[in-house]
Design a protein around this motif. Structure first.
Motif, PDB file in Angstrom:
ATOM      1  N   PHE A  96      -1.271  40.044 -11.333  1.00 22.56           N
ATOM      2  CA  PHE A  96      -2.200  40.509 -10.295  1.00 22.56           C
ATOM      3  C   PHE A  96      -3.400  39.577 -10.188  1.00 22.56           C
ATOM      4  CE2 PHE A  96      -1.334  45.002  -8.790  1.00 22.56           C
ATOM      5  CZ  PHE A  96       0.032  44.925  -9.038  1.00 22.56           C
ATOM      6  N   CYS A  97      -3.722  38.893 -11.266  1.00 19.00           N
ATOM      7  CA  CYS A  97      -4.799  37.911 -11.224  1.00 19.00           C
ATOM      8  C   CYS A  97      -4.429  36.765 -10.284  1.00 19.00           C
ATOM      9  CB  CYS A  97      -5.069  37.369 -12.636  1.00 19.00           C
ATOM     10  SG  CYS A  97      -6.389  36.151 -12.738  1.00 19.00           S
ATOM     11  N   ASN A  98      -3.137  36.447 -10.209  1.00 19.47           N
ATOM     12  CA  ASN A  98      -2.672  35.383  -9.329  1.00 19.47           C
ATOM     13  C   ASN A  98      -2.472  35.846  -7.889  1.00 19.47           C
ATOM     14  OD1 ASN A  98      -2.471  33.194 -11.214  1.00 19.47           O
ATOM     15  ND2 ASN A  98      -0.665  34.175 -12.094  1.00 19.47           N
ATOM     16  N   SER A  99      -2.249  37.135  -7.688  1.00 19.22           N
ATOM     17  CA  SER A  99      -1.967  37.641  -6.340  1.00 19.22           C
ATOM     18  C   SER A  99      -3.184  38.251  -5.670  1.00 19.22           C
ATOM     19  CB  SER A  99      -0.860  38.698  -6.395  1.00 19.22           C
ATOM     20  OG  SER A  99      -1.303  39.849  -7.094  1.00 19.22           O
ATOM     21  N   GLY A 100      -4.090  38.838  -6.468  1.00 21.90           N
ATOM     22  CA  GLY A 100      -5.228  39.553  -5.905  1.00 21.90           C
ATOM     23  C   GLY A 100      -5.011  41.046  -5.955  1.00 21.90           C
TER      24      GLY A 100
END
Length: 474
Positions: free
Chosen positions: A92-96
């Motif tokens: 989720f850190c990479n996707s937002g």
């Protein structure tokens, strides 16, 4: 017909992944030592395109210990809740924060749909061949033999290609497990002893990993697997107690990640959600396999629960730890808190046990399919142990060389599961339904789009993951 003879099926209680009991050929047939013929002897000309519709493969399966719908659902949850779910905050850190849940639902639907496609296509193929079941590699082979003219050229090579992806994927999982166990143990031991490099921890783990991989009958590990499953659920609950403690505001997090990093998210999420080997094993071993599919079947119910759990861990884990979210959320827990240390040790033990189950898959494929028949009978046991040792050592070397847990997960998810979980099922369905799928047929167009999506995911995800792995050493 010979195909109606009783067969063993995969026992999901003993093995997670596309694993096979001894005396069961990885290509889908009982081995010659059982006195039954191999399905490899089926010629493409013997495959009737006007198969008798009265033959139902489900009625001819014979499993000594078939699982009920509830048991199958429990096994499915057990097979999907490992290092993948712990990596979701990092994903989720990479996707937002906004894109993450939406994309996870979409990928979950896509993965579930492709699994439905694979299971239905295998059923139709077994019905045409009048066989109780087929493994994934042999399903690809016989599907290509039935497909359009160009596909027949690839049919003889299909089992090796599918086996290759399965071996790479399963050994990739083993690499992830070694890194995971070593890093979690290191964080705990560093609080009480002089800190040592994580690679030393991996080296200490090597002998125990070799020994646990020497267990040839994995039913001996079944009680430990049950304990590992309980540990996982208890551990996830304990992790959430940390996550919800003084949870920051959502406004402090990115709602939309960069396009480049989305490929890392895609690989991690696909690694976590897609369990093609588990699904095939479970469906094969069900007492009522007809209840596996359907809108309210075991597969849809299981995947819904899994997707929801992944979103909860990923969403709130990212809110809690932000861009500091590591490849496993356990590594974000406090190092000096007894409860946090207990969680890390619990998951380390759970994943260590599961290593033997995952390593069994490449060992069985390599040994049964490519090595065993080349060895004289008097030396087979010795060389089987050599094979088991070799698999463990190879995974250890890669874990030592690339100790980047998050990037490892993303790499193997993008490279292997884009093919195994998306592109290959679409290819199998096209061939099984041929020539009913015309040039303008909905199924053909849909499957071509799935194949293209799988290829793009494989190429882009693999490139970005490898690039980040290289840059992490610079």
């Amino acid at each position: 017909m010979a195909g109606e003879k009783k067969q063993e099926t995969i026992d999901p209680e003993a093995v997670i992944g596309q694993s096979l009991p001894h005396k069961f050929d990885v290509r889908g047939a009982e081995t010659p030592e059982n006195g039954l013929r191999s399905f490899d002897g089926i010629a493409s000309s013997s495959i009737s395109k006007n198969a008798d519709d009265s033959y139902d493969p489900h009625e001819h399966r014979n499993s000594p210990n078939p699982t009920t719908n509830t048991e199958t659902l429990i096994h499915m949850l057990k097979g999907s809740l490992g290092t993948g779910i712990l990596a979701m905050p990092n994903a989720f850190c990479n996707s937002g924060l906004l894109i993450g849940p939406i994309a996870t639902i979409i990928i979950g639907i896509l993965a579930t749909y492709c699994l439905h496609v694979l299971v239905k296509a295998q059923y139709k193929l077994c019905k045409k061949l009048k066989l109780p079941l087929l493994s994934y590699p042999m399903s690809m082979k016989y599907a290509l033999e039935r497909g359009p003219g160009w596909s027949k050229f690839f049919a003889p090579y299909a089992p090796g290609i599918v086996d290759g992806f399965l071996i790479i994927y399963q050994m990739g999982i083993c690499c992830v497990y070694i890194v995971f166990v070593a890093e979690n143990i290191k964080q705990v031991t560093d609080q009480y002893f002089s800190p040592i490099d994580v690679k030393i921890h991996m080296l200490i783990l090597l002998l125990p990993l070799v020994l646990i991989n020497y267990i040839r009958n994995l039913k001996l590990l079944a009680p430990f697997s049950t304990v590992a499953n309980i540990i996982t659920f208890v551990g996830l609950g304990m992790i959430l107690s940390y996550v919800f403690d003084e949870l920051p505001s959502m406004a402090e997090r990115e709602f939309v990640g960069s396009l480049r990093n989305f490929s890392l998210y895609f690989g991690t999420t696909l690694f976590a959600l897609e369990a093609v080997g588990v699904v095939i094993a479970l469906e094969n071993n069900m007492k009522t396999p007809q209840n596996f599919g359907g809108y309210f079947g075991v597969l849809n119910i299981g995947m819904t629960i899994i997707v929801v759990m992944y979103i909860v861990i990923g969403f709130f884990g990212y809110i809690k730890y932000g861009d500091k979210a590591q490849g496993s959320i356990t590594l974000n827990l406090p190092n000096d808190a007894i409860m946090a240390q207990s969680i890390k040790l619990m998951f380390a033990i759970s994943i260590f046990i599961t290593y033997a189950l995952q390593a069994y898959v490449p060992v069985e494929i390599l040994w049964t399919t490519y090595v065993k028949h080349r060895i004289s009978s008097g030396k087979k046991l010795f060389w089987e142990y050599v094979c088991r040792t070799g698999v463990t050592v190879v995974t250890f070397i890669f874990a030592i060389a690339i100790p980047r847990l998050g990037l490892f997960i993303s790499l193997f998810g993008a490279f292997c599961l884009s093919a195994l979980g998306i592109a290959f099922p679409a290819i199998i369905e096209i061939c099984v339904m041929w020539p009913d799928t015309g040039t303008a047929n909905f199924y053909l167009i849909k499957n071509v789009l799935l194949i293209l999506f799988g290829i793009v995911g494989l190429l882009v995800g693999t490139y970005v993951s490898l690039n980040d792995i290289v840059n992490s050493f610079l």
